[in-house]
Motif scaffolding. Structure first.
Motif, short mmCIF file in Angstrom:
data_model
loop_
_atom_site.label_atom_id
_atom_site.label_comp_id
_atom_site.label_asym_id
_atom_site.label_seq_id
_atom_site.Cartn_x
_atom_site.Cartn_y
_atom_site.Cartn_z
N GLY A 105 -62.42 -23.10 -71.96
CA GLY A 105 -61.39 -23.76 -71.17
C GLY A 105 -59.98 -23.42 -71.62
O GLY A 105 -59.01 -23.82 -70.95
N TYR A 106 -59.86 -22.69 -72.73
CA TYR A 106 -58.55 -22.29 -73.23
C TYR A 106 -58.45 -20.77 -73.27
O TYR A 106 -59.46 -20.07 -73.45
N GLN A 107 -57.23 -20.24 -73.11
CA GLN A 107 -56.96 -18.86 -73.45
C GLN A 107 -56.81 -18.81 -74.97
O GLN A 107 -56.19 -19.70 -75.57
N VAL A 108 -57.33 -17.75 -75.57
CA VAL A 108 -57.36 -17.70 -77.03
C VAL A 108 -56.78 -16.41 -77.57
O VAL A 108 -57.08 -15.32 -77.09
N LEU A 109 -55.90 -16.56 -78.56
CA LEU A 109 -55.49 -15.45 -79.41
C LEU A 109 -56.34 -15.56 -80.67
O LEU A 109 -56.19 -16.53 -81.43
N ALA A 110 -57.24 -14.63 -80.85
CA ALA A 110 -58.15 -14.68 -82.00
C ALA A 110 -57.51 -14.00 -83.19
O ALA A 110 -57.14 -12.83 -83.12
N LEU A 111 -57.37 -14.74 -84.27
CA LEU A 111 -56.73 -14.22 -85.47
C LEU A 111 -57.81 -13.68 -86.41
O LEU A 111 -58.55 -14.42 -87.04
N CYS A 112 -57.90 -12.35 -86.47
CA CYS A 112 -58.90 -11.68 -87.29
C CYS A 112 -58.27 -11.43 -88.66
O CYS A 112 -57.52 -10.45 -88.85
N GLU A 113 -58.54 -12.30 -89.61
CA GLU A 113 -57.86 -12.25 -90.89
C GLU A 113 -58.82 -12.38 -92.07
O GLU A 113 -58.42 -12.72 -93.18
N THR A 114 -60.09 -12.10 -91.81
CA THR A 114 -61.08 -12.00 -92.88
C THR A 114 -61.86 -10.72 -92.67
O THR A 114 -61.81 -10.12 -91.59
N ALA A 115 -62.60 -10.30 -93.69
CA ALA A 115 -63.39 -9.08 -93.55
C ALA A 115 -64.37 -9.20 -92.39
O ALA A 115 -64.51 -8.28 -91.58
N ARG A 116 -65.03 -10.34 -92.28
CA ARG A 116 -65.98 -10.54 -91.19
C ARG A 116 -65.29 -10.51 -89.83
O ARG A 116 -65.79 -9.93 -88.86
N GLY A 117 -64.13 -11.12 -89.75
CA GLY A 117 -63.41 -11.13 -88.49
C GLY A 117 -62.98 -9.75 -88.04
O GLY A 117 -63.07 -9.41 -86.86
N VAL A 118 -62.50 -8.93 -88.98
CA VAL A 118 -62.10 -7.57 -88.64
C VAL A 118 -63.31 -6.76 -88.18
O VAL A 118 -63.25 -6.03 -87.17
N LEU A 119 -64.43 -6.88 -88.89
CA LEU A 119 -65.62 -6.12 -88.52
C LEU A 119 -66.16 -6.53 -87.15
O LEU A 119 -66.75 -5.72 -86.45
N HIS A 120 -65.96 -7.78 -86.75
CA HIS A 120 -66.47 -8.27 -85.46
C HIS A 120 -65.39 -8.32 -84.40
O HIS A 120 -65.57 -8.93 -83.35
N SER A 121 -64.25 -7.68 -84.65
CA SER A 121 -63.12 -7.80 -83.74
C SER A 121 -63.42 -7.31 -82.33
O SER A 121 -62.91 -7.88 -81.35
N ALA A 122 -64.20 -6.27 -82.18
CA ALA A 122 -64.51 -5.76 -80.84
C ALA A 122 -65.35 -6.76 -80.06
O ALA A 122 -65.11 -7.00 -78.87
#
Length: 272
Positions: A105-122
């Motif tokens: 229900g929200y538009q989201v800016l996803a902040l990829c700031e951990t190793a896991r987040g960067v690896l799953h960014s796509a």
């Protein structure tokens, strides 16, 4: 989704409501921060201030950074946001596509700031409610057990540059905006300008700021010079005259990608 929030996004602690309007006036978009900028003991007051700001800020130019999925704070954050007209959230420490379900229900800016987040960014960028991705250098290095994202000369270490590039590519591959990380050395406007200019040239749609004094430098970096606008327009006019295909212009081979670069300059100048 079209990204209309940039180029300068300014963080403002959500427990400092007296700063809300000033931060919004000085930037393109204000990010009211319920996460790292607010001490644990002040989060309840920050949420109350956020809810009370419903008629103060333009919802189209306001983002709320909420705490990570899996933390007790997120439910409380979302309850506070529900009392406002704000419908764009920044998810701190985004680490998987499934986490975006919590922000339906929200538009989201996803902040990829951990190793896991960067690896799953796509995978994160592929989610329909994701407006864009941002990367964060300091939290990333902390998640790796490191001590500094930059070397003694002030340049990003290789792992930080890798993360920056990966998040940019992930966002771009799904047509989403990428936001460059904050520049923490506030007095160093020369360094900020150099980094912002690189962000523009690389394809970042915006750069986040942590102090109002940084906004002008970011805006100036994103604003094409008169010479750049003139050259872009002349190039596109030459392309129209040449017709389809590759052609030569002032000693340069010009093809489709070069023309898109010129079109990007005119868009940033508001002339396309």
């Amino acid at each position: 989704m079209t990204f209309t929030l940039g180029p300068s996004l300014l963080f403002c602690p959500a427990d400092r409501p007296e700063r809300y309007a000033k931060a919004a006036d000085r930037s393109d978009t204000v990010i009211l921060d319920l996460e790292d900028a607010v001490a644990p003991g002040d989060k309840a007051a920050a949420r109350e201030a956020l809810a009370d700001s419903a008629n103060l800020l333009d919802p189209a130019r306001t983002v709320v950074r909420v705490n990570p999925v899996g933390t007790p704070d997120l439910k409380l954050d979302l309850a506070a946001v529900a009392k406002t007209p704000y419908r764009t959230l920044m998810l701190a420490k985004a680490e998987s596509a499934e986490q975006l379900d919590a922000l339906a229900g929200y538009q989201v800016l996803a902040l990829c700031e951990t190793a896991r987040g960067v690896l799953h960014s796509a995978e994160i960028a592929a989610r329909p409610n994701v407006l864009g991705l941002m990367w964060g250098a300091e939290d990333l290095i902390a998640s790796l057990g490191g001590t500094s994202s930059r070397d003694t000369g002030g340049q990003y270490r290789a792992v930080a540059l890798h993360a920056r590039s990966q998040v940019l590519l992930a966002a771009g591959s799904f047509g989403k905006a990428a936001i460059d990380a904050v520049y923490v050395n506030i007095p160093d406007l020369e360094g900020l300008t150099a980094e912002a200019e690189d962000a523009v040239a690389s394809g970042f749609a915006a750069k986040a700021c942590i102090h109002p004094s940084q906004v002008a430098a970011v805006r100036a970096s994103y604003r094409p010079s008169e010479d750049a606008v003139r050259e872009a327009r002349e190039l596109l006019e030459a392309a129209a005259a040449a017709g389809n295909g590759v052609f030569s212009h002032e000693g340069r081979m010009i093809d489709g990608p070069i023309l898109r670069h010129a079109e990007s300059v005119l868009r940033r100048a508001g002339q396309a």
